[in-house]
Write a protein that holds these residues in place. Structure first.
Motif, mmCIF file in Angstrom:
data_model
loop_
_atom_site.group_PDB
_atom_site.id
_atom_site.type_symbol
_atom_site.label_atom_id
_atom_site.label_comp_id
_atom_site.label_asym_id
_atom_site.label_seq_id
_atom_site.Cartn_x
_atom_site.Cartn_y
_atom_site.Cartn_z
ATOM 1 N N MET A 197 1.896 6.495 3.690
ATOM 2 C CA MET A 197 1.383 6.543 2.316
ATOM 3 C C MET A 197 1.281 7.986 1.849
ATOM 4 S SD MET A 197 -1.518 3.573 2.114
ATOM 5 C CE MET A 197 -2.746 4.700 2.635
ATOM 6 N N GLU A 213 2.504 1.583 -3.405
ATOM 7 C CA GLU A 213 1.580 1.974 -4.482
ATOM 8 C C GLU A 213 1.628 3.482 -4.729
ATOM 9 O OE1 GLU A 213 -2.645 1.474 -3.840
ATOM 10 O OE2 GLU A 213 -2.828 0.779 -5.910
ATOM 11 N N GLN A 261 0.819 -1.214 0.000
ATOM 12 C CA GLN A 261 0.000 0.000 0.000
ATOM 13 C C GLN A 261 0.853 1.264 0.000
ATOM 14 O OE1 GLN A 261 -3.807 -0.103 2.068
ATOM 15 N NE2 GLN A 261 -3.345 -2.149 2.778
ATOM 16 N N VAL A 262 1.981 1.224 0.717
ATOM 17 C CA VAL A 262 2.848 2.400 0.702
ATOM 18 C C VAL A 262 3.564 2.487 -0.645
ATOM 19 C CG1 VAL A 262 4.802 3.547 1.797
ATOM 20 C CG2 VAL A 262 3.135 2.351 3.203
#
Lengths: 533, 338
Positions: free
Chosen positions: A162, A109, A106-107
């Motif tokens: 993020m 991304e 997720q980070v």
């Protein structure tokens, strides 16, 4: 020129006007806080700056990020800006992460979306660096962790990672610590402050809690019903407080009530050496299941007419203890007795004791059946009585209970959706009061309310104490509230009571290191008389 | 905790996710134990129900004027004598070793009869499920991404029709258009797989479409509503805040989260398609399991009924087991929860 310059921003959603002529700026390296109560438009201002408004929104005015007006950019151009030049952190860390992707993915991304040329491995390496920067080093928090394997504070750190992975110029944080414990809140606020300084980012922070921003923000913007009512440098704003609404917010945040003196001690509820453990899933294929002791050898007494507070962070065992007191959960050892009678008799809750206890829950929206009228909602506890009142007697009790909490008897015919959050909490109190219980449990009962409404409910509690000689256990993570509405306080940590004593004494002279840590972490409003000029 | 590397293939790209193998293994074992238990319970229920069903196969076969001695001899030959427990154990033991017994009416091994039919029903159900998924996924995703717009209403209207219209009517329409008018397919019958894979698939195409359409309509609606729920989640907004476009957010974060209810429906549909295609088999004159079970019931051929029902139960339970494993592959939280 400012980093973010919002001028005369007005917003309507499906012809419903939400923002009117909002004007504010954020400079590089500056922390600007927007504060106000629910419905003030503070979150919508943040979403407008991200251009992530709900469908059916129409805006006028300008939102300048440097040279560019975000209101005039194409969706494609906005996608290039979001996450790259503006990062955003949301309120609810428990749901802000995708549950089926690892934190590393997720980070990474954020990085790969804006820089597809970076290889997957390189993006993961960068994600690891970013997570380490926010306090999640990969030695202890591997990139392969899933969100459900992390605590709320750790998840919020992932969300922040993020948002800052590409070192954006502006970070928008919408109530970033509202869902967190005080000590975690203090850590997250310190982290945001540090990142702002290190990267020279502008930080636009949305919060309902004046105390949170008082010692952190450079400037404060106060909003009410979609309008900016006052803004200025923090010290100056807190010193002058030109607008009555700002004054009201400030007063309500630090609201104190006058409790009538407690009667001489006479034991009502006794909790003796109570323990409750839960079985955890096995960690290996054939390993023995481990267990978690939620309540560990807890003993205390509530005196008749006493207002007792229970504070502690999430996971400390407050909820398990509350359920055990109410007879909703059987304990494995120890005894809970009310007036000498056990709460649990055999395998069943003891009805004779249950009817002497009532509870008020946190969520004024979720704790009522939406299809029942108020009269039915508040008389639910009648089923505990051996001979439930009927006819005129029942009606009289309904009217009395509603009047006692500041509502009208005619409200009995209404449905719950017709009431505001504060009114619903009054109805919850009426529901608890109606059978005149000996003990009421308030489980985070004012935590979901706006400060002004919270102040009113606290006043109501004080009035009811005088009128009905209430005995209650007030469970809360909010130390400032517990401080004003209780006579004595218990501090709970990891299932144990680590400190107990008269409220004023515990707050002024905490003995246990954990209590000291809690009190130090709790944000406090500055004393306006001492604000430097 | 020990980690193993598991690879998910998706849209032509490889994506790796680390799954804690101990959790996954424990989850799988637990599911497997529940699979075996379900089979045992189901076999007992089937055996008991068939036992108490009225009608003695031996007297049915010999007619009402049969001599008692002949009847007794036939009962012994059919294995209808002996205690219930011995017969149950003999039946189960036979199943496990591949001896399903001999059909009362056709006097051929049940295994051969079922095997022949299974080679029609299983490919038919699989083909129908594949078609239904291929139609439903794009339709559901398309409708969800255009919620409230004309495209969404079009898809929803079409699925409404698909759910409402019975599949045999679709079957007849397909025959009318593609077999009678266009002559692209034959109107019925099955040529057998020995004529080649293509010929077999060709014969199953129309029945598979007829079976798939109503299922696709249901699945598309589930896909749409599940995806709409997910689109409202906080993490979708987080994805947009990272700079993902609406479409990217939907594909990367929405779809996998929306899959759980969809997988449930797919599992249920497969079971239905395998056993419930009796009308379609009748319309297309296909020698499938549905027809076999219908004929066996009419002929009181209880051993065949028992075996086919047990086989269907086995496939349903097996499918549920696979769906459970798919859940855990999709959602890491489920692995930890058991």
């Amino acid at each position: 020129m400012s980093l973010l310059d919002i001028t005369n921003l007005s917003l309507s959603i499906h012809d419903y006007s939400v923002l009117h002529d909002v004007t504010l700026t954020v400079d590089a390296g500056e922390i600007v806080a927007i504060t106000g109560e629910s419905g003030s438009g503070k979150s919508m201002t943040a979403l407008a700056a991200m251009q992530l408004l709900p469908k059916g929104s129409r805006t006028s005015g300008n939102i300048m990020l440097g040279e560019r007006d975000l209101t005039r950019l194409s969706e494609r151009a906005l996608c290039d800006i979001r996450g790259n030049e503006i990062g955003m952190v949301f309120q609810e860390p428990m749901t802000a992460l995708n549950p089926v992707q690892t934190i590393g993915q997720q980070v990474a991304e954020t990085i790969r979306v804006h820089h597809p040329e970076i290889t997957r491995a390189a993006a993961m390496a960068r994600a690891a660096e970013t997570l380490a920067r926010v306090g999640l080093p990969s030695e202890r928090f591997p990139l392969s962790r899933y969100p459900h394997e992390l605590s709320g504070g750790q998840r919020q750190r992932v969300v922040i990672a993020m948002a800052i992975a590409l070192q954006p110029r502006l970070l928008i944080a919408d109530e970033p610590t509202t869902a967190l414990d005080v000590t975690t809140q203090a850590q997250i606020l310190a982290l945001l402050k540090r990142l702002t300084q290190e990267d020279g980012m502008g930080l636009l922070m949305i919060t309902h809690d004046l105390a949170v921003v008082a010692d952190m923000a450079d400037r404060i913007v106060v909003m009410r019903q979609g309008k900016v009512v006052e803004q200025g440098a923090t010290h100056q704003l807190l010193r002058d407080m030109r607008h009555p609404y700002t004054k009201m917010l400030f007063a309500a945040s630090g609201h104190l009530v006058n409790l009538p003196p407690a009667p001489p001690p006479r034991p009502l509820l006794k909790v003796e050496n109570v323990s409750r453990a839960y079985r955890l899933p096995r960690s290996s294929l054939f390993g023995a299941p481990s267990s978690m002791t939620a309540v560990d050898d807890v003993s205390f007494t509530i005196q008749r007419g006493e207002r007792l507070g229970l504070v502690g962070e999430s996971g400390c065992g407050k909820s398990t203890l509350t359920r055990a007191l109410l007879g909703l959960e059987q304990v494995q050892s120890g005894a809970i007795t009310l007036d000498g009678e056990p709460v649990f008799s055999g395998d069943k809750p003891n009805l004779a004791v249950r009817r002497k206890m009532q509870v008020v829950f946190q969520d004024p929206f979720g704790s009522f059946n939406p299809r029942h009228r108020v009269e039915r909602l508040i008389t639910e506890s009648f089923h505990l009585l051996p001979t439930p009142p009927r006819g005129a007697e029942r009606q009289k009790m309904i009217d009395e209970a509603l009047i006692a909490v500041g509502l009208k008897p005619s409200d009995a015919r209404k449905y719950i959706h017709e009431f505001s959050g504060g009114q619903r909490q009054r109805i919850a109190i009426a529901r608890a009061l109606i059978i005149r219980p000996d003990l009421i449990l308030f489980d985070e009962a004012v935590s979901a309310l706006d400060v002004s409404v919270r102040a009113q409910i606290l006043d109501l509690l004080a009035e009811l104490c005088a009128a009905y000689d209430l005995t209650y256990l007030f469970i809360s993570h909010d130390l400032s509230v517990v401080r004003t509405v209780t006579d004595r306080v218990l501090v709970m940590k990891s299932g144990k009571i680590v400190e107990e004593g008269p409220t004023a004494q515990v707050f002024e002279n905490p003995q246990h290191p954990y209590t000291r840590k809690l009190i130090a972490a709790a944000p406090v409003l500055p004393d306006t008389s001492k604000v430097p000029v | 905790m020990e980690f193993s590397q598991i690879t998910f293939g998706r849209t032509g790209r490889r994506r790796t996710a680390r799954i804690p193998s101990a959790l996954m293994l424990r989850y799988t074992l637990k599911r497997f134990v529940s699979l075996v238990l379900s089979l045992v319970v189901a076999s007992m229920v089937i055996f008991t129900v068939i036992e108490i069903a009225p009608g003695d196969p031996a007297s049915f076969m010999l007619g009402i004027n049969a001599q008692p001695e002949t009847l007794a001899a036939l009962r012994a030959e059919l294995g209808l004598e002996g205690s219930k427990t011995t017969r149950y154990l003999a039946w189960i033991g036979g199943m496990v070793t591949g001896d399903f017994g001999t059909s009362y009416t056709y006097r051929t091994p049940v295994l051969d009869m079922v095997g022949d039919r299974l080679w029609v029903s299983l490919p038919l159900a699989s083909l129908a499920l594949l078609l239904s998924t291929l139609i439903a996924f794009p339709a559901g995703i398309y409708a969800a991404s255009r919620r409230g717009q004309a495209g969404d209403m079009g898809v929803m209207g079409a699925t409404q029709l698909g759910v409402a219209v019975p599949n045999f009517w679709f079957a007849m329409m397909l025959v009318l258009v593609f077999a009678i008018n266009l002559r692209w397919f034959s109107a019925g019958g099955f040529v057998g797989w020995d004529k080649g894979l293509l010929a077999g698939l060709h014969a199953l195409t129309l029945p598979a479409i007829a079976l798939a359409l109503p299922q696709a309509a249901i699945l598309a609606r589930v896909m749409r509503s599940s995806l709409l729920d997910v689109l409202g989640e906080d993490f979708m907004r987080t994805a947009r805040a990272k700079g993902l476009s609406e479409r990217q957010a939907l594909w990367r974060h929405g779809l996998r989260n929306a899959l759980i209810p969809v997988l449930t429906i797919i599992g249920l549909q497969f079971s239905f398609l395998l056993a419930g295609s009796i009308i379609i088999e009748q319309v297309f004159y296909l020698p499938g399991l549905g027809r076999l079970i219908f004929q066996s019931i009419s002929a009181r051929d209880l051993i065949v009924v028992e075996s086919v029902v047990m086989l269907l139960v086995f496939s349903v339970i097996m499918m549920n087991f696979l769906v459970d494993l798919a859940y855990a592959a999709v959602d890491p939280r489920l692995r930890a929860r058991t």
